[in-house]
Design a protein around this motif. Structure first.
Motif, mmCIF file in Angstrom:
data_model
loop_
_atom_site.group_PDB
_atom_site.id
_atom_site.type_symbol
_atom_site.label_atom_id
_atom_site.label_comp_id
_atom_site.label_asym_id
_atom_site.label_seq_id
_atom_site.Cartn_x
_atom_site.Cartn_y
_atom_site.Cartn_z
ATOM 1 N N ALA A 58 0.834 -1.209 0.000
ATOM 2 C CA ALA A 58 0.000 0.000 0.000
ATOM 3 C C ALA A 58 0.863 1.251 0.000
ATOM 4 C CB ALA A 58 -0.947 -0.003 1.200
ATOM 5 N N VAL A 59 1.972 1.203 0.719
ATOM 6 C CA VAL A 59 2.895 2.337 0.759
ATOM 7 C C VAL A 59 3.475 2.581 -0.631
ATOM 8 C CG1 VAL A 59 5.100 3.160 1.696
ATOM 9 C CG2 VAL A 59 3.434 2.074 3.210
ATOM 10 N N ALA A 60 3.944 1.518 -1.268
ATOM 11 C CA ALA A 60 4.562 1.649 -2.595
ATOM 12 C C ALA A 60 3.559 2.170 -3.620
ATOM 13 C CB ALA A 60 5.145 0.312 -3.040
ATOM 14 N N VAL A 61 2.344 1.656 -3.599
ATOM 15 C CA VAL A 61 1.340 2.088 -4.573
ATOM 16 C C VAL A 61 0.938 3.539 -4.333
ATOM 17 C CG1 VAL A 61 -1.011 1.705 -5.420
ATOM 18 C CG2 VAL A 61 0.506 -0.242 -5.045
ATOM 19 N N ALA A 62 0.743 3.920 -3.090
ATOM 20 C CA ALA A 62 0.406 5.320 -2.791
ATOM 21 C C ALA A 62 1.521 6.249 -3.274
ATOM 22 C CB ALA A 62 0.159 5.499 -1.295
ATOM 23 N N ALA A 63 2.758 5.809 -3.124
ATOM 24 C CA ALA A 63 3.891 6.624 -3.585
ATOM 25 C C ALA A 63 3.898 6.761 -5.106
ATOM 26 C CB ALA A 63 5.200 6.017 -3.093
ATOM 27 N N LEU A 64 3.533 5.697 -5.811
ATOM 28 C CA LEU A 64 3.486 5.772 -7.279
ATOM 29 C C LEU A 64 2.522 6.854 -7.756
ATOM 30 C CD1 LEU A 64 3.511 2.048 -8.448
ATOM 31 C CD2 LEU A 64 5.230 3.795 -8.952
ATOM 32 N N TYR A 65 1.452 7.062 -7.012
ATOM 33 C CA TYR A 65 0.412 8.004 -7.417
ATOM 34 C C TYR A 65 0.463 9.332 -6.659
ATOM 35 C CZ TYR A 65 -1.917 4.338 -10.114
ATOM 36 O OH TYR A 65 -2.219 3.376 -11.039
ATOM 37 N N HIS A 66 1.446 9.534 -5.786
ATOM 38 C CA HIS A 66 1.394 10.681 -4.882
ATOM 39 C C HIS A 66 1.418 12.028 -5.605
ATOM 40 C CE1 HIS A 66 5.770 11.038 -5.337
ATOM 41 N NE2 HIS A 66 5.672 12.207 -4.728
ATOM 42 N N ASP A 67 1.999 12.101 -6.788
ATOM 43 C CA ASP A 67 2.024 13.364 -7.534
ATOM 44 C C ASP A 67 1.077 13.358 -8.734
ATOM 45 O OD1 ASP A 67 3.724 14.852 -5.965
ATOM 46 O OD2 ASP A 67 5.530 14.404 -7.124
ATOM 47 N N ALA A 68 0.177 12.402 -8.802
ATOM 48 C CA ALA A 68 -0.745 12.322 -9.940
ATOM 49 C C ALA A 68 -1.539 13.612 -10.173
ATOM 50 C CB ALA A 68 -1.684 11.127 -9.788
ATOM 51 N N PRO A 69 -1.973 14.326 -9.130
ATOM 52 C CA PRO A 69 -2.708 15.575 -9.396
ATOM 53 C C PRO A 69 -1.898 16.586 -10.211
ATOM 54 C CG PRO A 69 -3.010 14.912 -7.117
ATOM 55 C CD PRO A 69 -1.963 13.998 -7.700
ATOM 56 N N GLU A 70 -0.570 16.479 -10.167
ATOM 57 C CA GLU A 70 0.264 17.420 -10.902
ATOM 58 C C GLU A 70 0.142 17.250 -12.415
ATOM 59 O OE1 GLU A 70 4.257 17.466 -9.342
ATOM 60 O OE2 GLU A 70 3.544 17.972 -7.332
ATOM 61 N N ILE A 71 -0.465 16.164 -12.854
ATOM 62 C CA ILE A 71 -0.765 16.018 -14.282
ATOM 63 C C ILE A 71 -1.663 17.176 -14.710
ATOM 64 C CG2 ILE A 71 -1.892 14.583 -16.040
ATOM 65 C CD1 ILE A 71 -1.380 12.198 -14.035
ATOM 66 N N LEU A 72 -2.555 17.567 -13.818
ATOM 67 C CA LEU A 72 -3.511 18.639 -14.107
ATOM 68 C C LEU A 72 -3.042 19.997 -13.601
ATOM 69 C CD1 LEU A 72 -6.700 16.609 -13.141
ATOM 70 C CD2 LEU A 72 -5.863 17.094 -15.447
ATOM 71 N N THR A 73 -2.292 20.018 -12.503
ATOM 72 C CA THR A 73 -1.901 21.294 -11.897
ATOM 73 C C THR A 73 -0.506 21.751 -12.297
ATOM 74 O OG1 THR A 73 -0.883 20.299 -9.924
ATOM 75 C CG2 THR A 73 -3.268 20.733 -9.844
ATOM 76 N N GLY A 74 0.311 20.833 -12.780
ATOM 77 C CA GLY A 74 1.732 21.119 -12.963
ATOM 78 C C GLY A 74 2.430 21.006 -11.623
ATOM 79 N N ASP A 75 3.746 21.103 -11.640
ATOM 80 C CA ASP A 75 4.533 21.012 -10.409
ATOM 81 C C ASP A 75 4.781 22.421 -9.894
ATOM 82 O OD1 ASP A 75 6.179 19.958 -8.344
ATOM 83 O OD2 ASP A 75 7.965 20.309 -9.575
ATOM 84 N N LEU A 76 4.112 22.790 -8.835
ATOM 85 C CA LEU A 76 4.320 24.101 -8.230
ATOM 86 C C LEU A 76 5.581 24.023 -7.366
ATOM 87 C CD1 LEU A 76 3.038 26.930 -7.994
ATOM 88 C CD2 LEU A 76 1.888 26.119 -5.936
ATOM 89 N N PRO A 77 6.575 24.859 -7.635
ATOM 90 C CA PRO A 77 7.828 24.791 -6.870
ATOM 91 C C PRO A 77 7.597 24.967 -5.365
ATOM 92 C CG PRO A 77 8.117 26.136 -8.829
ATOM 93 C CD PRO A 77 6.641 25.850 -8.711
ATOM 94 N N THR A 78 8.352 24.204 -4.584
ATOM 95 C CA THR A 78 8.224 24.209 -3.127
ATOM 96 C C THR A 78 8.289 25.602 -2.510
ATOM 97 O OG1 THR A 78 9.016 21.948 -2.981
ATOM 98 C CG2 THR A 78 9.254 23.290 -0.994
ATOM 99 N N PRO A 79 9.228 26.473 -2.935
ATOM 100 C CA PRO A 79 9.261 27.804 -2.294
ATOM 101 C C PRO A 79 7.964 28.586 -2.468
ATOM 102 C CG PRO A 79 11.266 27.438 -3.570
ATOM 103 C CD PRO A 79 10.324 26.306 -3.884
#
Length: 190
Positions: A58-79
């Motif tokens: 479950a940990v591994a699968v959740a990690a595979l999808y953890h940034d999936a929303p960024e497909i739609l939002t893009g990667d907003l830089p941490t700062p």
């Protein structure tokens, strides 16, 4: 027709570290794979060395999808994402809307299964994915520094401090036993 997996496939087009000069680019698909490997390792270490009882898969699968929303939002830089609580909370809402949109792309009978993948309810799963995500960022910094890119020096210090602040025994174990290798060349690892 469901477009969910076609969207997931597009993770390879979303690059990370947009504000930084990179020696090599990293997309969210590559990053998610690394986070899954690291999160799985942290779960195994927790279970075998520290008496944990977390579902490693479950940990591994959740990690595979953890940034999936960024497909739609893009990667907003941490700062920017963490500039202040209002921006952080607003971005969380945007991510939630993106997760909803992805879930609605699935047939109704699969939505519940993937909701748990996109929004894991188990706090241990969330904690280990977050730790692996930060560990992956730190590894990226180490690799950039190894390539002579000093632009990642401050980020390396910040990500290391964030890892230390998490105070997780499995994370300490990983750092003590494995992290140093990421700063070595292939020849140095022999």
């Amino acid at each position: 027709m469901s477009h969910f997996f076609a969207y997931i496939n597009r993770m390879r087009f979303i690059n990370r570290w947009a504000l930084m000069r990179n020696s090599y680019t990293e997309n969210i698909q590559e990053h998610s794979h690394q986070v899954a490997v690291l999160a799985h390792a942290l779960a195994v270490i927790r279970n075998r060395c520290f008496g944990g009882c977390v579902d490693e898969g479950a940990v591994a699968v959740a990690a595979l999808y953890h940034d999936a929303p960024e497909i739609l939002t893009g990667d907003l830089p941490t700062p920017i994402k963490y500039y202040n609580p209002q921006i952080r909370d607003s971005y969380k809402q945007v991510e939630h809307v993106a997760e909803d949109k992805l879930l609605r792309m699935l047939p109704r009978e699969l939505q519940g299964d993937y909701e748990e993948v996109l929004r894991p309810s188990d706090e241990q799963v969330q904690e280990l994915v977050k730790a692996a995500d930060k560990l992956s960022a730190h590894i990226k910094c180490l690799e950039e520094l190894k390539a002579g890119n000093g632009e990642f020096r401050a980020a390396a210090e910040q990500t290391r401090a964030a890892l230390d602040k998490m105070d997780l025994p499995e994370l300490r174990y990983f750092c003590e036993n494995f992290l140093g290798s990421f700063a070595l060349t292939l020849d140095e690892m022999e």
